[in-house]
Design a protein around this motif. Structure first.
Motif, mmCIF file in Angstrom:
data_model
loop_
_atom_site.group_PDB
_atom_site.id
_atom_site.type_symbol
_atom_site.label_atom_id
_atom_site.label_comp_id
_atom_site.label_asym_id
_atom_site.label_seq_id
_atom_site.Cartn_x
_atom_site.Cartn_y
_atom_site.Cartn_z
ATOM 1 N N VAL A 146 33.123 33.700 31.869
ATOM 2 C CA VAL A 146 33.758 34.925 32.361
ATOM 3 C C VAL A 146 32.727 35.948 32.816
ATOM 4 C CG1 VAL A 146 35.878 34.622 31.052
ATOM 5 C CG2 VAL A 146 34.028 35.982 30.065
ATOM 6 N N GLY A 147 31.501 35.850 32.258
ATOM 7 C CA GLY A 147 30.459 36.805 32.626
ATOM 8 C C GLY A 147 29.794 36.458 33.942
ATOM 9 N N ASP A 148 30.067 35.260 34.429
ATOM 10 C CA ASP A 148 29.491 34.814 35.686
ATOM 11 C C ASP A 148 29.844 35.774 36.832
ATOM 12 O OD1 ASP A 148 28.717 32.568 37.730
ATOM 13 O OD2 ASP A 148 30.782 33.078 38.207
ATOM 14 N N ILE A 192 38.172 37.724 39.123
ATOM 15 C CA ILE A 192 39.148 38.266 38.163
ATOM 16 C C ILE A 192 39.527 39.701 38.549
ATOM 17 C CG2 ILE A 192 39.497 38.956 35.744
ATOM 18 C CD1 ILE A 192 37.901 36.495 34.897
ATOM 19 N N VAL A 193 38.513 40.488 38.927
ATOM 20 C CA VAL A 193 38.782 41.876 39.317
ATOM 21 C C VAL A 193 39.692 41.923 40.564
ATOM 22 C CG1 VAL A 193 37.711 43.977 40.253
ATOM 23 C CG2 VAL A 193 36.725 42.868 38.255
ATOM 24 N N LEU A 194 39.418 41.076 41.547
ATOM 25 C CA LEU A 194 40.245 41.050 42.762
ATOM 26 C C LEU A 194 41.680 40.616 42.466
ATOM 27 C CD1 LEU A 194 37.760 39.517 45.354
ATOM 28 C CD2 LEU A 194 38.875 41.753 45.536
ATOM 29 N N ASP A 202 39.810 26.825 32.592
ATOM 30 C CA ASP A 202 39.728 27.611 31.359
ATOM 31 C C ASP A 202 41.019 28.393 31.083
ATOM 32 O OD1 ASP A 202 37.192 26.679 31.069
ATOM 33 O OD2 ASP A 202 36.170 28.590 31.382
ATOM 34 N N GLY A 203 41.972 28.348 32.021
ATOM 35 C CA GLY A 203 43.263 28.993 31.787
ATOM 36 C C GLY A 203 43.312 30.466 32.175
ATOM 37 N N PHE A 204 42.305 30.962 32.909
ATOM 38 C CA PHE A 204 42.309 32.374 33.298
ATOM 39 C C PHE A 204 43.134 32.601 34.573
ATOM 40 C CE2 PHE A 204 38.164 32.087 30.995
ATOM 41 C CZ PHE A 204 38.521 32.923 29.950
ATOM 42 N N GLY A 251 26.552 38.983 35.260
ATOM 43 C CA GLY A 251 26.185 37.578 35.266
ATOM 44 C C GLY A 251 24.959 37.330 34.398
ATOM 45 N N ARG A 252 24.032 38.274 34.413
ATOM 46 C CA ARG A 252 22.837 38.176 33.588
ATOM 47 C C ARG A 252 23.134 38.261 32.101
ATOM 48 N NH1 ARG A 252 18.171 39.156 36.326
ATOM 49 N NH2 ARG A 252 18.171 37.377 37.687
#
Lengths: 126, 126
Positions: free
Chosen positions: A23-25, A32-34, A67-69, B21-22
């Motif tokens: 998710v941090g990618d 996700i934001v869009l 991942d189900g997101f 991301g980092r």
């Protein structure tokens, strides 16, 4: 390993690290934001995120779906229409992700300054 | 692009995505979590995170140092001793990172189930 006051077994920690990495990618966050605004077609996402390659966009969407997101709906028109939308899990992860994104937004200048300082010391060494 | 109620220009969004991301990277999270306990030597980090390769550990530490999350201290002994510790920025990012990690910890079973479901549908297609 500990997170705050929680003790975490190593294998759980690896899994949590793996989910965080997902998710941090960079692309995942943007997608996700869009999608929080509304469901979008593949081509819309591609247009909105300008700098992403088709390969990376497809791979990131597939991982988010796995991942189900995010869920993917194919409408069998000609040409077929593919829509992506957030699932419950995707909407829920937005809450902590928002906090982290806000932090990154507030502190981006400090990170940029740190990078400039670091790169300057690297230049000196050369 | 919007994060919560904040409107974000596109270039800022790319930078924030890049920072996310980092810090959201699997190995970065594990390193930040480990270093919160105390400063550690390279070899300790390597031992604690078992599954990381030297190449990835070195690269991740260098990125964390460059972004200002971690500092690296070399003691000129024989052999030289290299310690890593969190900077202010690294300690501060722990707060939102903790929230996200807690979310991942609470919801990991849902992600694992989603993956199993997804993989099962992929098997059917083959």
């Amino acid at each position: 390993m500990r997170l705050g006051n929680i003790d975490i077994p190593r294998d759980t920690c690896q899994l949590v690290g793996n989910i965080l990495g997902r998710v941090g990618d960079k692309w995942s966050v943007l997608i996700i934001v869009l999608l929080r605004e509304r469901p979008m077609r593949y081509s819309e996402l591609e247009r909105q995120i300008e700098t992403v390659s088709k390969k990376m966009l497809t791979r990131t969407l597939r991982n988010l779906e796995r991942d189900g997101f995010v869920s993917r709906t194919v409408t069998p028109s000609i040409p077929p229409r593919v829509d992506y939308q957030l699932n419950d899990l995707g909407r829920e992860v937005m809450v902590p992700l928002d906090e982290l994104a806000r932090w990154a937004l507030s502190n981006k200048d400090r990170v940029v300054e740190a990078r400039l300082r670091y790169d300057a010391t690297q230049d000196e060494k050369e």
